[in-house]
Design a protein around this motif. Structure first.
Motif, mmCIF file in Angstrom:
data_model
loop_
_atom_site.group_PDB
_atom_site.id
_atom_site.type_symbol
_atom_site.label_atom_id
_atom_site.label_comp_id
_atom_site.label_asym_id
_atom_site.label_seq_id
_atom_site.Cartn_x
_atom_site.Cartn_y
_atom_site.Cartn_z
ATOM 1 N N VAL A 92 72.606 -60.444 58.509
ATOM 2 C CA VAL A 92 73.962 -60.638 57.995
ATOM 3 C C VAL A 92 74.397 -62.088 58.219
ATOM 4 O O VAL A 92 74.887 -62.751 57.299
ATOM 5 N N GLN A 147 72.634 -64.613 55.901
ATOM 6 C CA GLN A 147 73.058 -64.546 54.505
ATOM 7 C C GLN A 147 74.476 -65.079 54.284
ATOM 8 O O GLN A 147 74.762 -65.674 53.253
ATOM 9 N N LEU A 148 75.363 -64.884 55.245
ATOM 10 C CA LEU A 148 76.747 -65.316 55.069
ATOM 11 C C LEU A 148 76.991 -66.773 55.456
ATOM 12 O O LEU A 148 77.938 -67.393 54.958
ATOM 13 N N LYS A 203 72.299 -54.411 47.021
ATOM 14 C CA LYS A 203 73.129 -55.593 47.279
ATOM 15 C C LYS A 203 74.592 -55.191 47.234
ATOM 16 O O LYS A 203 75.007 -54.407 46.383
ATOM 17 N N ILE A 210 80.355 -59.271 48.669
ATOM 18 C CA ILE A 210 81.285 -59.619 49.738
ATOM 19 C C ILE A 210 82.372 -60.485 49.095
ATOM 20 O O ILE A 210 82.080 -61.538 48.526
ATOM 21 N N CYS A 251 79.979 -63.669 47.695
ATOM 22 C CA CYS A 251 78.513 -63.677 47.650
ATOM 23 C C CYS A 251 78.010 -62.246 47.632
ATOM 24 O O CYS A 251 78.792 -61.301 47.748
ATOM 25 N N LEU A 260 75.482 -59.564 49.574
ATOM 26 C CA LEU A 260 74.760 -59.293 50.820
ATOM 27 C C LEU A 260 73.622 -58.332 50.494
ATOM 28 O O LEU A 260 73.855 -57.217 50.032
ATOM 29 N N ASP A 261 72.400 -58.771 50.726
ATOM 30 C CA ASP A 261 71.225 -57.929 50.498
ATOM 31 C C ASP A 261 71.028 -57.066 51.740
ATOM 32 O O ASP A 261 70.768 -57.580 52.827
ATOM 33 N N THR A 262 71.147 -55.752 51.586
ATOM 34 C CA THR A 262 71.037 -54.842 52.737
ATOM 35 C C THR A 262 69.620 -54.308 52.935
ATOM 36 O O THR A 262 69.410 -53.407 53.740
#
Length: 196
Positions: A60, A63-64, A177, A180, A186, A188-190
């Protein structure tokens, strides 16, 4: 383990205000492997997360990080954010806050500095993460709350904070995904958030 609000402080005065609870929390000897928060007028002590949660928290943050608002940082770890207006003190699993909030010697950080929080549920914290924290983070004005339900393997993002909690939400199963919203704007790829 729960420390109730009726418990006397170390100087034998009654705990009857949020400030008294903060003082008691500061004096509390929390066992290794546990963290303490103030939820619904109680000091709640819960165990730290499972090992694989660290991978999820790092994914997380990685990615952020490129989308952070100016002068903000993203972190995970045991920092206590205080929300006097809603009489809560939470230690979010992941937090984005103004850099200036950490320029203090206090053990409490101002919840108003937060732009984003994320909680990863566990069997001991899941109910509070899904109920009290959803309502209180929203009422406190935290712009974005990411709830990673590790038991159900799904991610929910909440935004549009108000006096009633959050007005907007999207949920996706892990592996998809998740958008956010602002101020991040953006995806967020989970993928990789599932238990090993």
């Amino acid at each position: 383990m729960t420390v109730m609000a009726e418990r006397p402080t170390t100087n034998r005065t009654e705990v009857n205000s949020f400030e008294d609870l903060l003082d008691t929390l500061d004096e509390l000897d929390v066992p290794d492997g546990y963290k303490a928060e103030i939820i619904r007028g109680n000091i709640i002590v819960s165990p730290w997360s499972k090992a694989y949660y660290l991978d999820v928290m790092e994914l997380v943050c990685e990615q952020l990080r490129p989308y952070l608002p100016e002068e903000h940082r993203i972190s995970f770890g045991p920092f206590l954010y205080v929300f006097p207006g809603v009489e809560r003190a939470y230690g979010p699993d992941i937090h984005v806050a103004r850099r200036s909030v950490s320029r203090s010697t206090s053990t409490h950080m101002d919840g108003e500095a937060l732009a984003f929080v994320a909680e990863l549920t566990s069997s001991s914290t899941r109910d509070d993460d899904l109920t009290d924290k959803v309502e209180m983070y929203g009422r406190a004005g935290v712009p974005v709350y990411l709830l990673l339900d590790m038991q159900e393997e799904q991610a929910t993002v909440l935004w549009t904070p108000s006096a009633k909690g959050y007005g907007s939400r999207i949920t996706r199963p892990f592996g998809e995904k998740l958008p956010i919203p602002a101020p991040f704007d953006c995806l967020l790829d989970t993928a990789g958030f599932q238990a090993p």
